[in-house]
Every structure is written in C-alpha cells, then in structure tokens.
Motif scaffolding. Structure first.
Motif, PDB file in Angstrom:
ATOM      1  N   ALA A 191    -106.135  30.170  29.335  1.00 12.68           N
ATOM      2  CA  ALA A 191    -105.017  29.225  29.429  1.00 12.68           C
ATOM      3  C   ALA A 191    -105.565  27.807  29.620  1.00 12.68           C
ATOM      4  N   ALA A 192    -106.613  27.686  30.450  1.00 13.89           N
ATOM      5  CA  ALA A 192    -107.196  26.363  30.710  1.00 13.89           C
ATOM      6  C   ALA A 192    -107.803  25.793  29.428  1.00 13.89           C
ATOM      7  N   ASN A 193    -108.377  26.658  28.578  1.00 16.28           N
ATOM      8  CA  ASN A 193    -108.976  26.168  27.327  1.00 16.28           C
ATOM      9  C   ASN A 193    -107.929  25.543  26.409  1.00 16.28           C
ATOM     10  N   LEU A 194    -106.751  26.163  26.320  1.00 20.29           N
ATOM     11  CA  LEU A 194    -105.711  25.554  25.481  1.00 20.29           C
ATOM     12  C   LEU A 194    -105.238  24.236  26.096  1.00 20.29           C
ATOM     13  N   LYS A 195    -105.096  24.221  27.420  1.00 23.40           N
ATOM     14  CA  LYS A 195    -104.624  22.988  28.068  1.00 23.40           C
ATOM     15  C   LYS A 195    -105.641  21.855  27.877  1.00 23.40           C
ATOM     16  N   LEU A 196    -106.928  22.220  27.962  1.00 21.84           N
ATOM     17  CA  LEU A 196    -107.975  21.212  27.737  1.00 21.84           C
ATOM     18  C   LEU A 196    -107.902  20.674  26.313  1.00 21.84           C
ATOM     19  N   TYR A 197    -107.702  21.586  25.363  1.00 22.43           N
ATOM     20  CA  TYR A 197    -107.584  21.162  23.964  1.00 22.43           C
ATOM     21  C   TYR A 197    -106.424  20.189  23.823  1.00 22.43           C
ATOM     22  N   LEU A 198    -105.287  20.529  24.440  1.00 28.13           N
ATOM     23  CA  LEU A 198    -104.105  19.666  24.325  1.00 28.13           C
ATOM     24  C   LEU A 198    -104.392  18.293  24.920  1.00 28.13           C
ATOM     25  N   ALA A 199    -105.095  18.290  26.049  1.00 21.65           N
ATOM     26  CA  ALA A 199    -105.401  17.010  26.698  1.00 21.65           C
ATOM     27  C   ALA A 199    -106.281  16.158  25.781  1.00 21.65           C
ATOM     28  N   GLU A 200    -107.193  16.824  25.052  1.00 27.58           N
ATOM     29  CA  GLU A 200    -108.137  16.059  24.224  1.00 27.58           C
ATOM     30  C   GLU A 200    -107.604  15.718  22.838  1.00 27.58           C
ATOM     31  N   HIS A 201    -106.772  16.611  22.273  1.00 28.79           N
ATOM     32  CA  HIS A 201    -106.429  16.454  20.851  1.00 28.79           C
ATOM     33  C   HIS A 201    -104.966  16.207  20.540  1.00 28.79           C
ATOM     34  N   ASN A 202    -104.044  16.616  21.394  1.00 30.63           N
ATOM     35  CA  ASN A 202    -102.633  16.582  21.000  1.00 30.63           C
ATOM     36  C   ASN A 202    -101.783  15.719  21.917  1.00 30.63           C
ATOM     37  N   PRO A 203    -100.918  14.923  21.360  1.00 29.34           N
ATOM     38  CA  PRO A 203    -100.065  14.103  22.210  1.00 29.34           C
ATOM     39  C   PRO A 203     -98.867  14.897  22.730  1.00 29.34           C
ATOM     40  N   VAL A 204     -99.113  15.835  23.648  1.00 26.50           N
ATOM     41  CA  VAL A 204     -97.995  16.553  24.265  1.00 26.50           C
ATOM     42  C   VAL A 204     -97.802  16.007  25.670  1.00 26.50           C
ATOM     43  N   ASP A 205     -96.588  16.083  26.172  1.00 29.54           N
ATOM     44  CA  ASP A 205     -96.334  15.649  27.547  1.00 29.54           C
ATOM     45  C   ASP A 205     -96.430  16.856  28.456  1.00 29.54           C
ATOM     46  N   GLN A 206     -97.214  16.719  29.517  1.00 28.96           N
ATOM     47  CA  GLN A 206     -97.308  17.821  30.470  1.00 28.96           C
ATOM     48  C   GLN A 206     -96.237  17.628  31.539  1.00 28.96           C
ATOM     49  N   VAL A 207     -95.373  18.640  31.697  1.00 29.22           N
ATOM     50  CA  VAL A 207     -94.273  18.535  32.666  1.00 29.22           C
ATOM     51  C   VAL A 207     -94.759  18.967  34.041  1.00 29.22           C
ATOM     52  N   ASP A 208     -95.434  20.107  34.099  1.00 25.80           N
ATOM     53  CA  ASP A 208     -96.062  20.564  35.344  1.00 25.80           C
ATOM     54  C   ASP A 208     -97.269  21.415  34.951  1.00 25.80           C
ATOM     55  N   GLU A 209     -97.755  22.223  35.885  1.00 26.89           N
ATOM     56  CA  GLU A 209     -99.009  22.923  35.614  1.00 26.89           C
ATOM     57  C   GLU A 209     -98.938  23.824  34.367  1.00 26.89           C
ATOM     58  N   THR A 210     -97.765  24.404  34.112  1.00 27.55           N
ATOM     59  CA  THR A 210     -97.681  25.359  33.005  1.00 27.55           C
ATOM     60  C   THR A 210     -96.753  24.914  31.871  1.00 27.55           C
ATOM     61  N   ARG A 211     -95.980  23.875  32.084  1.00 28.99           N
ATOM     62  CA  ARG A 211     -94.999  23.520  31.049  1.00 28.99           C
ATOM     63  C   ARG A 211     -95.368  22.221  30.326  1.00 28.99           C
ATOM     64  N   PHE A 212     -95.203  22.276  29.001  1.00 27.21           N
ATOM     65  CA  PHE A 212     -95.553  21.151  28.142  1.00 27.21           C
ATOM     66  C   PHE A 212     -94.368  20.855  27.245  1.00 27.21           C
ATOM     67  N   ARG A 213     -94.199  19.597  26.904  1.00 27.68           N
ATOM     68  CA  ARG A 213     -93.091  19.240  26.030  1.00 27.68           C
ATOM     69  C   ARG A 213     -93.649  18.774  24.686  1.00 27.68           C
ATOM     70  N   PHE A 214     -93.161  19.400  23.630  1.00 26.30           N
ATOM     71  CA  PHE A 214     -93.677  19.108  22.296  1.00 26.30           C
ATOM     72  C   PHE A 214     -92.532  19.193  21.303  1.00 26.30           C
ATOM     73  N   LYS A 215     -92.386  18.184  20.468  1.00 26.98           N
ATOM     74  CA  LYS A 215     -91.306  18.127  19.476  1.00 26.98           C
ATOM     75  C   LYS A 215     -89.955  18.474  20.099  1.00 26.98           C
ATOM     76  N   GLY A 216     -89.719  17.941  21.292  1.00 29.95           N
ATOM     77  CA  GLY A 216     -88.409  18.117  21.910  1.00 29.95           C
ATOM     78  C   GLY A 216     -88.167  19.483  22.541  1.00 29.95           C
ATOM     79  N   ARG A 217     -89.191  20.327  22.560  1.00 35.42           N
ATOM     80  CA  ARG A 217     -89.009  21.640  23.191  1.00 35.42           C
ATOM     81  C   ARG A 217     -90.009  21.812  24.316  1.00 35.42           C
ATOM     82  N   THR A 218     -89.663  22.728  25.249  1.00 35.45           N
ATOM     83  CA  THR A 218     -90.600  22.990  26.336  1.00 35.45           C
ATOM     84  C   THR A 218     -91.345  24.291  26.060  1.00 35.45           C
ATOM     85  N   VAL A 219     -92.647  24.224  26.189  1.00 34.18           N
ATOM     86  CA  VAL A 219     -93.487  25.406  25.963  1.00 34.18           C
ATOM     87  C   VAL A 219     -94.155  25.766  27.287  1.00 34.18           C
ATOM     88  N   LEU A 220     -94.063  27.034  27.648  1.00 35.88           N
ATOM     89  CA  LEU A 220     -94.736  27.496  28.865  1.00 35.88           C
ATOM     90  C   LEU A 220     -96.078  28.115  28.473  1.00 35.88           C
TER      91      LEU A 220
END
Ligand code: ADQ
Length: 470
Positions: A191-220
């Motif tokens: 799980a940490a590897n995907l989060k690290l990738y997102l931090a480095e490569h993708n403009p997603v908003d992190q809502v909290d430790e497990t939730r991310f917002r992308f294209k108007g949807r929340t992904v856990l």
C-alpha cells in the motif's frame, strides 16, 4: 445485503468443497450467502474473445465463463499478465519480457470482459475484481456507464515507484487503479508503494492516510491481509490418510525430523536458495545427516513462459548434486516432488513436519505459511522459518524470520528451528496460531466488503483535469 459480483481471471469451480480448495471456496461461500455473479475466463485456450459466455446457475449464483482466443491467451495471459506484470510486481525487472502486442491484448481482453459483464449487473451490486490480470476493468466498466461500487484486490506484491516506472505502461496502470473505489493490498509495504508512487508521479489529493481524491472521486487505498480457513485446515490436518500415516510412522521410528516446503514452481518462491541453505546445514552440522530430511513439493506452472522451465532445470540439478553428495542407501536428504498434492494430504504432512521452510524472494502473502501454523499440534508444534519478503512476515513475527537471499542465515535459522526447545516452540506457535485464526479468510472478506460498502462511487467534487507527469 447487496449482491456480490466477483471477477477473476479464471472463473472458479463453484461446486468445489472445503476439502479441495482454499480461497475460491471462501469467496464462493460469500457469494452463495448474498447471491450474485462470478465472472471470469473459462480457462480454455481456443475460443473467441468477446464471444458468448457460458452461464450456469448454481444456487443463488450465476457462474459466467467467458471464452478467449488463442492469441489473447498467449498475449494477455502468458504475455502481459505473466511475462510483464508478474515479474515486474515481484521486483524482477530482469525477467520482464515486454512487447507492445501484450499490452494491446491486455487492454482488449479487459474491455471485452467489461462489455460481457455489464448485462449481468444490477444497480446495488458490489463488484469485487481480483488480481493483476484485471487492473483496467473498472475503467472500462465506468466508460460503459457503470456506477456501482467497484473494489480491486491485488494478491501479489506492488513494487516501489522506481521499479514500476520502468514499465512503459506505468501511468495507465496506476490511473486504472484509481478508477476503483477501494484498492486493497496484502501488506503495508505494498500500500505504501502505491502511495509513494502517487506522491511522486500523480497529482492526486490526499484526504487522509488511506483516502485519495482523483477525478472527483474518492479512492480508498489500504491493506487487507488475506487469511485461510484456519479451523477447517486444522481439522483436515488431524486426519492423515494411510499413505501419509505410513510415511510419518516411518520417520518417527527412524527418529528423523522433516523440513517441508510447498510452493507452485515459481522463480519468486526462492527455491534454489532454499535448496542451497539445506545443503549448507548438512555441511555445517554433520550430526544432522540421516537425522533430517527436506520434502519440497513444487508442481510446475506456466511452463509456456521461458523463465519457468529454467527454474525447473536449475532445481533438478541442485537437488541431484546435494543428494549425490550426502545421500546414503537408506536416506535421501532432499525429496523433491513435482506433482501436485491434494490439500487432504498436505495438511497432515504439515502437521508431521518439524519445520515449515517458506522462503520466497518476494510474495504477496503466502498462504502456505498460515496453513503450516494452522496444521500444527499445539502441544508439540513445529517451527515456521519464514522469509522477511513474504507479506505474511508483517504479521507473523514469531516465526524465525530470514533473509531468503542469505543462504548462511537460512542454514543457521534452520538449525535453530530443528533444535528449538518445546517450551519456545509452544510459545511461538500459540501467538502465530492465535493470529492465523483471528485474521482468517472470513475476516479478510468481511473487512474488504465493509470498506467497499462504505465508500462512495458518486462524485464528491468537481472533476479535475488529469495532468500526466514523468
Ligand atoms: P500463490 O503464489 O499460489 O498465490 P500461496 O499463497 O502460497 O501462493 O498458495 C496459495 C494456495 O495454493 C495455498 O492454499 C497452498 O496450499 C496451495 N499450494 C501452493 N503450492 C501447492 C502445491 N505444491 N501443492 C498443492 N497446493 C499448493 C497468490 C500470491 C500469494 C497469496 C495468494 C492468495 O502469490 O502471495 O498469498 O495468491 O492471495
């Protein structure tokens, strides 16, 4: 209760019983309870992709088996899934065989599956997609207008960003994951590897430790460590059939201890290193000669992929040379069995073995580690020697944890395991057993479905344009 729709590469045999089979049985039971659909490839190599699927109703469950063409079996299944994603996700860039036709077929099959699945869906269904073969499925379903909640569970590891970025399709793969409502992994590391990738490569908003917002949807994005039917496996372990009983009695009479390894024959399982470590144990501890033997069960899989025939030859050479060096007329140090062994036999074999030697170079979880613990006699349990690179190691710290690349360390820990006092064995086993029972297949299933049920498939914010980077 919402209906459940399970999608996996191969559709399961819904008539299998607990005796025949593991995870599929647990999922099938959940399906039978809720009603729903199991969709997947029919396993045959000679159909037409997108052709009429075979539909069978079993209790409240529709089993939908879709055909694939020979070209797609070669390029989607053996190609992109097993010659690109499997090695890449197991950190083996050296074994990746990338060809553009593979990715085209992977996309084509996922799109065809989405179209074929659509007519079977109802509005309130929970859709649960399994494993690396089907990462883009949610994206294709969404394009067809599917608004249901869709979860994805990855059974294998997820690599660190630098390794993932070596794949030509890394951006598409990660974006495809973000089309799900829940993305589940086996371990914190994954799980940490995907989060690290997102931090480095993708403009997603992190809502909290497990939730991310992308294209108007929340992904856990979270970890859901998979478990086994611990009670069922423990019960099976207490019932040895005649063959196994004779083998175990023979060992007892001769005063021999047995080390056991059970794997699919796969380069990720660390088998050559394991064989070498056992050879080193015999070399460093001559008193172990004739006192211990190593039973490795590893039936070949995916032989159409070159890397799998290489490992087979390597193991045959290694076991031959270790046996040639140490064997005596009445003792074979390594017994290496290429055939598949039924779970009914495996369970008592685990119980009769003094050490479970499970040393993958990288593994999503490794259910054999949990099965070995469940099978033991709590009054006189064996010892689990476990690779630190199996997902199971995060939870099973009372095993003897080894570095599977370091054969000296493994030989040392094997010796410790084989000579461990009863009290320490009981103490370690009690903690491991308690965990395996608590975090069983049912707990895994319920926690994933609760997360999927609780997450929202509806837009929570205005859609933001995707800006590709790197
Ligand atoms: P596998 O790589 O197949 O699974 P594993 O979890 O060890 O690995 O085994 C799955 C099941 O297959 C177990 O129930 C085991 O008993 C059985 N099995 C393995 N080898 C066998 C053999 N030689 N004979 C008979 N049965 C055998 C993938 C991931 C794992 C993850 C599982 C489940 O690679 O990391 O734990 O999915 O998510």
């Amino acid at each position: 209760m919402n209906r459940l729709v399970i999608v996996s590469n191969r559709v399961a045999d819904l008539r299998a019983t607990t005796q025949t089979g593991g995870l599929a049985v647990g999922l099938a039971d959940a399906l039978k309870e809720r009603g729903g659909v199991w969709f997947g490839w029919n396993g045959e190599p000679d159909g037409v992709t997108g052709g009429e699927p075979q539909v069978e109703m079993i209790d409240k469950v529709k089993r939908v088996a879709a055909p694939l063409s020979p070209e797609d079996v070669a390029d989607y299944y053996f190609g992109y899934a097993n010659s690109v994603l499997w090695p890449l996700f197991h950190y083996r860039l050296d074994l990746v065989d990338y060809r553009p036709a593979f990715f085209a077929s992977y996309s084509h099959v996922n799109e065809a599956f989405a179209r074929q699945l659509l007519p079977f869906l109802e509005d309130d269904d929970l859709i649960w997609v399994h494993d690396y073969h089907l990462i883009p499925l949610a994206g294709y379903l969404r394009k067809l207008g599917c608004r249901q909640r869709i979860g994805f569970f990855l059974h294998i590891p997820f690599p660190p960003p630098d390794l993932l970025a070596a794949s030509p399709n890394h951006e598409e793969l990660v974006e495809a994951l973000l089309d799900y409502d829940v993305v589940g992994f086996q371990s914190h590391t994954d799980a940490a590897n995907l989060k690290l990738y997102l931090a480095e490569h993708n403009p997603v908003d992190q809502v909290d430790e497990t939730r991310f917002r992308f294209k108007g949807r929340t992904v856990l994005i979270d970890r859901f460590p998979i478990g086994i039917d611990a009670a069922g496996f423990a019960a099976m372990a207490r019932e040895a059939d005649e063959d196994v009983e004779i083998d175990l009695i023979r060992q007892r009479v001769l005063g021999r201890r047995q080390v056991i390894g059970v794997d699919r024959l796969d380069y990720s399982k660390g088998l050559p290193e394991r064989f070498k470590a056992f050879g080193q144990l015999l070399e460093q501890h001559p008193e172990m000669e004739k006192a211990v033997s190593f039973l490795q069960i590893a039936p070949p899989t995916r032989e159409e992929v070159d890397a799998y025939s290489d490992i087979r030859t390597e193991l045959e050479t290694l076991s031959g040379s270790i046996n040639g060096r140490f064997a005596d007329f009445n003792w074979t140090p390594i017994r290496y069995i290429h055939r598949s062994v039924s779970r009914r036999k495996l369970a008592p074999l685990f119980r009769g073995s003094h050490v479970g030697f499970i040393t993958p170079l990288r593994d999503g979880m490794n259910l054999v580690a949990k099965e070995y613990v469940a099978a033991q006699d709590p009054e006189d349990p064996g010892v689990l020697v476990l690779s630190k690179f199996a997902g199971a190691a995060e939870e099973m710290q009372d095993a003897l944890i080894v570095n599977p690349y370091d054969t000296d360390d493994m030989a040392r820990q094997l010796h410790i395991a084989l000579t461990m006092p009863l009290e320490e064995r009981r103490r370690r086993h009690a903690t491991l057993f308690e965990h395996v029972v608590r975090q069983d297949a049912r707990a895994w299933l319920e926690s994933f479905l609760a997360a999927l049920n609780g997450s929202s498939a509806k837009p929570v914010a205005a859609e933001r344009p995707y800006r590709p980077t790197g």
